[in-house]
Design a protein around this motif. Structure first.
Motif, PDB file in Angstrom:
ATOM      1  N   VAL A   1       0.843  -1.208   0.000  1.00 56.96           N
ATOM      2  CA  VAL A   1       0.000   0.000   0.000  1.00 56.96           C
ATOM      3  C   VAL A   1       0.869   1.246   0.000  1.00 56.96           C
ATOM      4  O   VAL A   1       0.632   2.194  -0.754  1.00 56.96           O
ATOM      5  N   LEU A   2       1.891   1.250   0.847  1.00 60.75           N
ATOM      6  CA  LEU A   2       2.761   2.419   0.949  1.00 60.75           C
ATOM      7  C   LEU A   2       3.566   2.641  -0.327  1.00 60.75           C
ATOM      8  O   LEU A   2       3.819   3.780  -0.723  1.00 60.75           O
ATOM      9  N   LEU A   3       3.950   1.561  -0.980  1.00 57.67           N
ATOM     10  CA  LEU A   3       4.705   1.689  -2.225  1.00 57.67           C
ATOM     11  C   LEU A   3       3.844   2.255  -3.347  1.00 57.67           C
ATOM     12  O   LEU A   3       4.331   2.970  -4.222  1.00 57.67           O
ATOM     13  N   GLN A   4       2.542   1.949  -3.306  1.00 59.03           N
ATOM     14  CA  GLN A   4       1.649   2.374  -4.385  1.00 59.03           C
ATOM     15  C   GLN A   4       0.912   3.674  -4.088  1.00 59.03           C
ATOM     16  O   GLN A   4       0.432   4.341  -4.998  1.00 59.03           O
ATOM     17  N   SER A   5       0.807   4.026  -2.810  1.00 57.82           N
ATOM     18  CA  SER A   5      -0.031   5.170  -2.429  1.00 57.82           C
ATOM     19  C   SER A   5       0.560   6.522  -2.803  1.00 57.82           C
ATOM     20  O   SER A   5      -0.167   7.474  -3.084  1.00 57.82           O
ATOM     21  N   GLY A   6       1.882   6.610  -2.763  1.00 61.51           N
ATOM     22  CA  GLY A   6       2.509   7.901  -3.008  1.00 61.51           C
ATOM     23  C   GLY A   6       2.385   8.842  -1.822  1.00 61.51           C
ATOM     24  O   GLY A   6       2.683  10.037  -1.928  1.00 61.51           O
ATOM     25  N   GLY A   7       1.930   8.314  -0.679  1.00 56.86           N
ATOM     26  CA  GLY A   7       1.790   9.134   0.517  1.00 56.86           C
ATOM     27  C   GLY A   7       3.135   9.592   1.051  1.00 56.86           C
ATOM     28  O   GLY A   7       4.147   8.908   0.897  1.00 56.86           O
ATOM     29  N   LYS A   8       3.150  10.752   1.684  1.00 63.82           N
ATOM     30  CA  LYS A   8       4.408  11.298   2.189  1.00 63.82           C
ATOM     31  C   LYS A   8       4.795  10.710   3.542  1.00 63.82           C
ATOM     32  O   LYS A   8       5.970  10.512   3.829  1.00 63.82           O
ATOM     33  N   CYS A   9       3.790  10.465   4.392  1.00 64.92           N
ATOM     34  CA  CYS A   9       4.065   9.939   5.730  1.00 64.92           C
ATOM     35  C   CYS A   9       3.074   8.830   6.068  1.00 64.92           C
ATOM     36  O   CYS A   9       2.002   8.734   5.471  1.00 64.92           O
ATOM     37  N   PHE A  10       3.433   8.018   7.067  1.00 66.99           N
ATOM     38  CA  PHE A  10       2.514   6.976   7.517  1.00 66.99           C
ATOM     39  C   PHE A  10       2.679   6.746   9.013  1.00 66.99           C
ATOM     40  O   PHE A  10       3.683   7.134   9.615  1.00 66.99           O
ATOM     41  N   TYR A  11       1.670   6.096   9.583  1.00 68.49           N
ATOM     42  CA  TYR A  11       1.713   5.780  11.010  1.00 68.49           C
ATOM     43  C   TYR A  11       0.836   4.562  11.255  1.00 68.49           C
ATOM     44  O   TYR A  11      -0.192   4.375  10.585  1.00 68.49           O
ATOM     45  N   LEU A  12       1.245   3.721  12.203  1.00 66.76           N
ATOM     46  CA  LEU A  12       0.452   2.560  12.586  1.00 66.76           C
ATOM     47  C   LEU A  12      -0.218   2.836  13.920  1.00 66.76           C
ATOM     48  O   LEU A  12       0.444   3.221  14.886  1.00 66.76           O
ATOM     49  N   MET A  13      -1.533   2.645  13.964  1.00 65.98           N
ATOM     50  CA  MET A  13      -2.284   2.904  15.189  1.00 65.98           C
ATOM     51  C   MET A  13      -3.535   2.029  15.207  1.00 65.98           C
ATOM     52  O   MET A  13      -4.222   1.894  14.193  1.00 65.98           O
ATOM     53  N   ASP A  14      -3.808   1.437  16.339  1.00 65.33           N
ATOM     54  CA  ASP A  14      -5.031   0.653  16.499  1.00 65.33           C
ATOM     55  C   ASP A  14      -6.170   1.629  16.793  1.00 65.33           C
ATOM     56  O   ASP A  14      -6.529   1.870  17.941  1.00 65.33           O
ATOM     57  N   ILE A  15      -6.737   2.201  15.745  1.00 67.22           N
ATOM     58  CA  ILE A  15      -7.694   3.302  15.882  1.00 67.22           C
ATOM     59  C   ILE A  15      -8.891   2.923  16.746  1.00 67.22           C
ATOM     60  O   ILE A  15      -9.272   3.653  17.666  1.00 67.22           O
ATOM     61  N   ASP A  16      -9.515   1.788  16.450  1.00 66.85           N
ATOM     62  CA  ASP A  16     -10.734   1.406  17.167  1.00 66.85           C
ATOM     63  C   ASP A  16     -10.479   0.427  18.308  1.00 66.85           C
ATOM     64  O   ASP A  16     -11.414  -0.143  18.873  1.00 66.85           O
ATOM     65  N   ARG A  17      -9.195   0.212  18.652  1.00 66.66           N
ATOM     66  CA  ARG A  17      -8.821  -0.627  19.793  1.00 66.66           C
ATOM     67  C   ARG A  17      -9.402  -2.045  19.705  1.00 66.66           C
ATOM     68  O   ARG A  17      -9.922  -2.579  20.677  1.00 66.66           O
ATOM     69  N   ASN A  18      -9.282  -2.657  18.524  1.00 59.44           N
ATOM     70  CA  ASN A  18      -9.787  -4.021  18.359  1.00 59.44           C
ATOM     71  C   ASN A  18      -8.664  -5.046  18.268  1.00 59.44           C
ATOM     72  O   ASN A  18      -8.894  -6.217  17.996  1.00 59.44           O
ATOM     73  N   GLY A  19      -7.425  -4.601  18.495  1.00 54.05           N
ATOM     74  CA  GLY A  19      -6.293  -5.517  18.481  1.00 54.05           C
ATOM     75  C   GLY A  19      -5.532  -5.558  17.174  1.00 54.05           C
ATOM     76  O   GLY A  19      -4.518  -6.247  17.072  1.00 54.05           O
ATOM     77  N   THR A  20      -5.996  -4.835  16.142  1.00 54.38           N
ATOM     78  CA  THR A  20      -5.326  -4.823  14.842  1.00 54.38           C
ATOM     79  C   THR A  20      -4.779  -3.436  14.543  1.00 54.38           C
ATOM     80  O   THR A  20      -5.536  -2.465  14.545  1.00 54.38           O
TER      81      THR A  20
END
Length: 263
Positions: free
Chosen positions: A111-130
């Motif tokens: 996804v990051l290779l194809q997105s062209g996004g400048k920055c990224f972050y990993l976060m369990d937004i909804d607190r479901n363990g993923t």
């Protein structure tokens, strides 16, 4: 003789009834104390809240391997791949949950290779363990946050939220409402607004929104449910939903950072 036997028999029955009244409720009460999960599969970086029901007594939590999965007050944090057993001890009773930690973060690399996004972050937004992937990009003064999640071993695009005049390298997150905070301003009418976005299943949705301009003040969960409010109500709403957001510095979308944070 028969009368004596009858008396003895009646006495024994009475004693058994008293014993049953004492023992059975305790047994039933003990049986009702349980953990909301006995087996759980999580992804590295995920968080899950284990809960004990059926008792008001103090619960002591422990993990057989805190390097794999740590626990504090029932809050389990997945640290690295492996297995661990979380134990909730209530008096002499022990409740156990078998934890298996997987690492699916590498699925986000494509996804990051194809997105062209400048920055990224990993976060369990909804607190479901993923852990969910948030990719930021900017179009002049407009910043877009694209959100991806993992379901059944596949990456799913959850949606996008956009802000105006924000720093694309900074992620603002409300830990109480589990929402990404964005803000914006509007040309011409001098308006400004804020919103929280979270995951509902695999879809990014707005949960709270506020907007003010020379016309007045509005609040609501999304654009379709906005209503006019007083300035006092508006300020109170903003204090509740937008004032206590934490800031996270996002990682530049480089090969070095992808290796560091995804593998």
């Amino acid at each position: 003789m028969k009368k004596q036997l009858k008396k003895h028999f009646s006495f024994i029955i009475a004693v058994l009834m008293v014993i049953s009244l004492i023992i059975i409720p305790r047994t039933a009460q003990a049986a009702s104390v349980k953990l909301n999960k006995t087996k759980l599969t999580m992804n590295v970086g995920g968080v899950y809240h284990l809960k004990v029901s059926g008792t008001n007594k103090k619960v002591t939590w422990s993990s057989t391997d805190s390097k794999v999965a740590s626990v504090s007050s029932g809050k389990v944090k997945a640290k690295k791949t492996g297995t661990a057993t979380i134990t909730a001890k209530i008096g002499s009773k022990k409740l156990k949950c078998q934890i298996k930690i997987k690492d699916q973060r590498a699925l986000y690399e494509k996804v990051l290779l194809q997105s062209g996004g400048k920055c990224f972050y990993l976060m369990d937004i909804d607190r479901n363990g993923t852990p969910d992937l948030i990719v930021s990009s900017n179009r002049g003064v407009i910043v877009d946050y694209s959100v991806y999640t993992i379901k059944n071993g596949k990456v799913i695009y959850a949606g996008q939220c956009s802000g105006k005049g924000m720093n694309y390298q900074i992620l603002q997150y409300n830990t109480h409402y589990n929402g990404i905070h964005i803000s914006w301003w509007t040309n011409g009418v001098g308006g400004s607004g804020s919103a929280l976005w979270t995951l509902s299943g695999s879809k990014l949705v707005s949960t709270s929104r506020a907007y003010c301009s020379v016309v007045g003040f509005q609040t609501g969960k999304d654009e379709q449910h906005m209503k006019n409010v007083s300035q006092t109500s508006f300020n109170s709403y903003c204090d509740k939903h937008f004032r206590n957001c934490k800031q996270y510095t996002m990682w530049s979308n480089t090969s070095e950072n992808r290796i560091k944070h995804l593998k």
